[in-house]
Design a protein around this motif. Sequence first.
Motif, PDB file in Angstrom:
ATOM      1  N   PRO A 122       9.706   9.565   4.708  1.00 50.46           N
ATOM      2  CA  PRO A 122       8.327   9.253   4.341  1.00 50.46           C
ATOM      3  C   PRO A 122       8.230   7.920   3.598  1.00 50.46           C
ATOM      4  O   PRO A 122       8.980   7.672   2.652  1.00 50.46           O
ATOM      5  N   GLY A 123       7.335   7.077   4.038  1.00 46.17           N
ATOM      6  CA  GLY A 123       7.163   5.761   3.431  1.00 46.17           C
ATOM      7  C   GLY A 123       7.928   4.654   4.103  1.00 46.17           C
ATOM      8  O   GLY A 123       7.675   3.472   3.833  1.00 46.17           O
ATOM      9  N   ASP A 124       8.875   4.998   4.981  1.00 47.89           N
ATOM     10  CA  ASP A 124       9.591   3.942   5.692  1.00 47.89           C
ATOM     11  C   ASP A 124       8.612   3.124   6.524  1.00 47.89           C
ATOM     12  O   ASP A 124       7.639   3.647   7.080  1.00 47.89           O
ATOM     13  N   VAL A 125       8.882   1.833   6.603  1.00 49.54           N
ATOM     14  CA  VAL A 125       8.013   0.903   7.323  1.00 49.54           C
ATOM     15  C   VAL A 125       8.768   0.320   8.508  1.00 49.54           C
ATOM     16  O   VAL A 125       9.929  -0.084   8.385  1.00 49.54           O
ATOM     17  N   ILE A 126       8.091   0.286   9.658  1.00 48.62           N
ATOM     18  CA  ILE A 126       8.638  -0.352  10.859  1.00 48.62           C
ATOM     19  C   ILE A 126       7.618  -1.382  11.310  1.00 48.62           C
ATOM     20  O   ILE A 126       6.519  -1.025  11.754  1.00 48.62           O
ATOM     21  N   THR A 127       7.940  -2.660  11.191  1.00 46.69           N
ATOM     22  CA  THR A 127       7.023  -3.690  11.671  1.00 46.69           C
ATOM     23  C   THR A 127       7.426  -4.045  13.099  1.00 46.69           C
ATOM     24  O   THR A 127       8.608  -4.170  13.421  1.00 46.69           O
TER      25      THR A 127
ATOM     26  N   GLU B  98       1.890  -8.998  12.530  1.00 48.46           N
ATOM     27  CA  GLU B  98       2.417  -7.811  13.196  1.00 48.46           C
ATOM     28  C   GLU B  98       1.682  -6.545  12.740  1.00 48.46           C
ATOM     29  O   GLU B  98       1.130  -6.476  11.641  1.00 48.46           O
ATOM     30  N   LEU B  99       1.724  -5.541  13.600  1.00 46.66           N
ATOM     31  CA  LEU B  99       1.345  -4.178  13.252  1.00 46.66           C
ATOM     32  C   LEU B  99       2.560  -3.480  12.654  1.00 46.66           C
ATOM     33  O   LEU B  99       3.660  -3.537  13.229  1.00 46.66           O
ATOM     34  N   ALA B 100       2.386  -2.820  11.503  1.00 46.77           N
ATOM     35  CA  ALA B 100       3.466  -2.050  10.892  1.00 46.77           C
ATOM     36  C   ALA B 100       3.148  -0.565  10.936  1.00 46.77           C
ATOM     37  O   ALA B 100       2.007  -0.151  10.719  1.00 46.77           O
ATOM     38  N   ILE B 101       4.158   0.227  11.226  1.00 48.57           N
ATOM     39  CA  ILE B 101       4.076   1.688  11.226  1.00 48.57           C
ATOM     40  C   ILE B 101       4.548   2.185   9.867  1.00 48.57           C
ATOM     41  O   ILE B 101       5.569   1.712   9.350  1.00 48.57           O
ATOM     42  N   VAL B 102       3.861   3.158   9.286  1.00 51.15           N
ATOM     43  CA  VAL B 102       4.321   3.814   8.063  1.00 51.15           C
ATOM     44  C   VAL B 102       4.624   5.279   8.391  1.00 51.15           C
ATOM     45  O   VAL B 102       3.750   6.015   8.865  1.00 51.15           O
ATOM     46  N   ILE B 103       5.860   5.680   8.149  1.00 49.91           N
ATOM     47  CA  ILE B 103       6.295   7.042   8.445  1.00 49.91           C
ATOM     48  C   ILE B 103       5.753   8.005   7.391  1.00 49.91           C
ATOM     49  O   ILE B 103       5.729   7.698   6.192  1.00 49.91           O
ATOM     50  N   GLY B 104       5.314   9.191   7.846  1.00 46.62           N
ATOM     51  CA  GLY B 104       4.754  10.179   6.919  1.00 46.62           C
ATOM     52  C   GLY B 104       5.651  11.361   6.642  1.00 46.62           C
ATOM     53  O   GLY B 104       5.554  11.988   5.586  1.00 46.62           O
ATOM     54  N   GLU B 105       6.542  11.671   7.600  1.00 48.21           N
ATOM     55  CA  GLU B 105       7.434  12.815   7.437  1.00 48.21           C
ATOM     56  C   GLU B 105       8.797  12.474   8.032  1.00 48.21           C
ATOM     57  O   GLU B 105       8.905  11.645   8.945  1.00 48.21           O
ATOM     58  N   ARG B 106       9.831  13.135   7.509  1.00 54.81           N
ATOM     59  CA  ARG B 106      11.193  12.870   7.980  1.00 54.81           C
ATOM     60  C   ARG B 106      11.261  13.044   9.495  1.00 54.81           C
ATOM     61  O   ARG B 106      10.825  14.067  10.038  1.00 54.81           O
ATOM     62  N   ALA B 107      11.808  12.041  10.167  1.00 54.05           N
ATOM     63  CA  ALA B 107      11.870  12.046  11.629  1.00 54.05           C
ATOM     64  C   ALA B 107      13.299  11.766  12.081  1.00 54.05           C
ATOM     65  O   ALA B 107      13.846  10.707  11.793  1.00 54.05           O
ATOM     66  N   LEU B 108      13.875  12.720  12.776  1.00 57.60           N
ATOM     67  CA  LEU B 108      15.215  12.573  13.328  1.00 57.60           C
ATOM     68  C   LEU B 108      15.220  13.184  14.712  1.00 57.60           C
ATOM     69  O   LEU B 108      14.828  14.346  14.890  1.00 57.60           O
TER      70      LEU B 108
ATOM     71  N   PHE C 182      12.869  -0.858   5.401  1.00 58.78           N
ATOM     72  CA  PHE C 182      11.908  -1.827   5.913  1.00 58.78           C
ATOM     73  C   PHE C 182      12.537  -2.372   7.195  1.00 58.78           C
ATOM     74  O   PHE C 182      13.361  -3.277   7.173  1.00 58.78           O
ATOM     75  N   LEU C 183      12.177  -1.733   8.309  1.00 59.75           N
ATOM     76  CA  LEU C 183      12.763  -2.062   9.604  1.00 59.75           C
ATOM     77  C   LEU C 183      11.827  -2.962  10.389  1.00 59.75           C
ATOM     78  O   LEU C 183      10.621  -2.960  10.176  1.00 59.75           O
ATOM     79  N   ALA C 184      12.387  -3.713  11.323  1.00 65.43           N
ATOM     80  CA  ALA C 184      11.583  -4.621  12.122  1.00 65.43           C
ATOM     81  C   ALA C 184      12.114  -4.652  13.550  1.00 65.43           C
ATOM     82  O   ALA C 184      13.294  -4.384  13.809  1.00 65.43           O
ATOM     83  N   ILE C 185      11.215  -5.002  14.453  1.00 64.50           N
ATOM     84  CA  ILE C 185      11.543  -5.062  15.869  1.00 64.50           C
ATOM     85  C   ILE C 185      11.385  -6.507  16.346  1.00 64.50           C
ATOM     86  O   ILE C 185      10.353  -7.145  16.098  1.00 64.50           O
ATOM     87  N   GLY C 186      12.408  -7.002  17.024  1.00 63.18           N
ATOM     88  CA  GLY C 186      12.378  -8.369  17.522  1.00 63.18           C
ATOM     89  C   GLY C 186      11.986  -8.445  18.986  1.00 63.18           C
ATOM     90  O   GLY C 186      12.248  -7.529  19.768  1.00 63.18           O
ATOM     91  N   ARG C 187      11.332  -9.557  19.341  1.00 60.04           N
ATOM     92  CA  ARG C 187      11.009  -9.862  20.744  1.00 60.04           C
ATOM     93  C   ARG C 187      10.294  -8.710  21.444  1.00 60.04           C
ATOM     94  O   ARG C 187      10.644  -8.328  22.555  1.00 60.04           O
TER      95      ARG C 187
ATOM     96  N   PRO D 164       0.777  -1.238   0.000  1.00 59.09           N
ATOM     97  CA  PRO D 164       0.000   0.000   0.000  1.00 59.09           C
ATOM     98  C   PRO D 164       0.807   1.286   0.000  1.00 59.09           C
ATOM     99  O   PRO D 164       0.217   2.371  -0.042  1.00 59.09           O
ATOM    100  N   VAL D 165       2.121   1.196   0.026  1.00 62.06           N
ATOM    101  CA  VAL D 165       2.978   2.386   0.022  1.00 62.06           C
ATOM    102  C   VAL D 165       4.054   2.196  -1.034  1.00 62.06           C
ATOM    103  O   VAL D 165       4.632   1.106  -1.149  1.00 62.06           O
ATOM    104  N   ALA D 166       4.332   3.228  -1.786  1.00 62.26           N
ATOM    105  CA  ALA D 166       5.383   3.176  -2.798  1.00 62.26           C
ATOM    106  C   ALA D 166       6.637   3.874  -2.281  1.00 62.26           C
ATOM    107  O   ALA D 166       6.587   4.678  -1.358  1.00 62.26           O
TER     108      ALA D 166
END
Length: 282
Positions: free
Chosen positions: A235-240, A126-136, A73-78, A66-68
Amino acid sequence: MRLVRFGERGQEKPGLIDKDNVLRDLSGEIDDLRGEHLSRAGLARIRALDPKSLPKADPSHRLGVPVAGITNFLAIGRNYAEHAAETGSDVPTEPLIFNKAISSLNGPHDDIGIPKGATAVDWEVELAIVIGERALNVSEGEALDFVAGFALCNDVSEREWQKNRGGQWTKGKSAPTFGPLGPWLVTADEIGDVQALDLWLDHNGERRQTGSTRDMIFGVAKLVSYISDFMALQPGDVITTGTPPGVGAGMKPPQYLKGGDRLALGGTRLGEQRARVLGGEG
């Protein structure tokens, strides 16, 4: 809003699902669901459109990721204590971050393939987060302002490669088709309390996973803030965000995917995925 991309792989168009569950074509308004269109201002512009003014699209179209333009594509363990326990692992004191290859991304109903040499392919709703704006270096209090929305993810994993091939989890998480995402991106304003979403997964018609995001060790705001201390999220980065208990590796004896298997998974307001498994012993 429920935002989608539909069409054949590599030729997807942006769209939305209206309140009557009708697929509408957004390609006359935006080029794709990427970049500036995922920002607060970009989503507000889409939200201001009258869905009935948009062309209807054939509901039989394949749904894609759903995102281009995903660059991370980041993920969180445990991230669920019961899942850590079922796999004999310690509960982390800080978020455990790893990468899934961008080439693992898969549509929500596309086939999942067992790669050559794989012997222990597992499921993870899992729930995945989709980033909308540059975050630092964003604070936990402001972190959700940088989130465009959320999606359902199946963090498909090859456990032998993950655990016994040098301890580098990316090896077991990145094969083609190992990252089904969708069916849609649901915007943050419609998700409600993101820490109160139910998740479930069925394997061959049997319920294997039942959980809730309320049981996360590290919540969504914490994860976005924490990761932004180490990298600039785009924007568009995914964190599951990790899986609740009930994975195949936690069964006694372990039970892994084989050719011909069927998976169905879903979550509150996140929609459902349905996929068949190809290869392996099938």
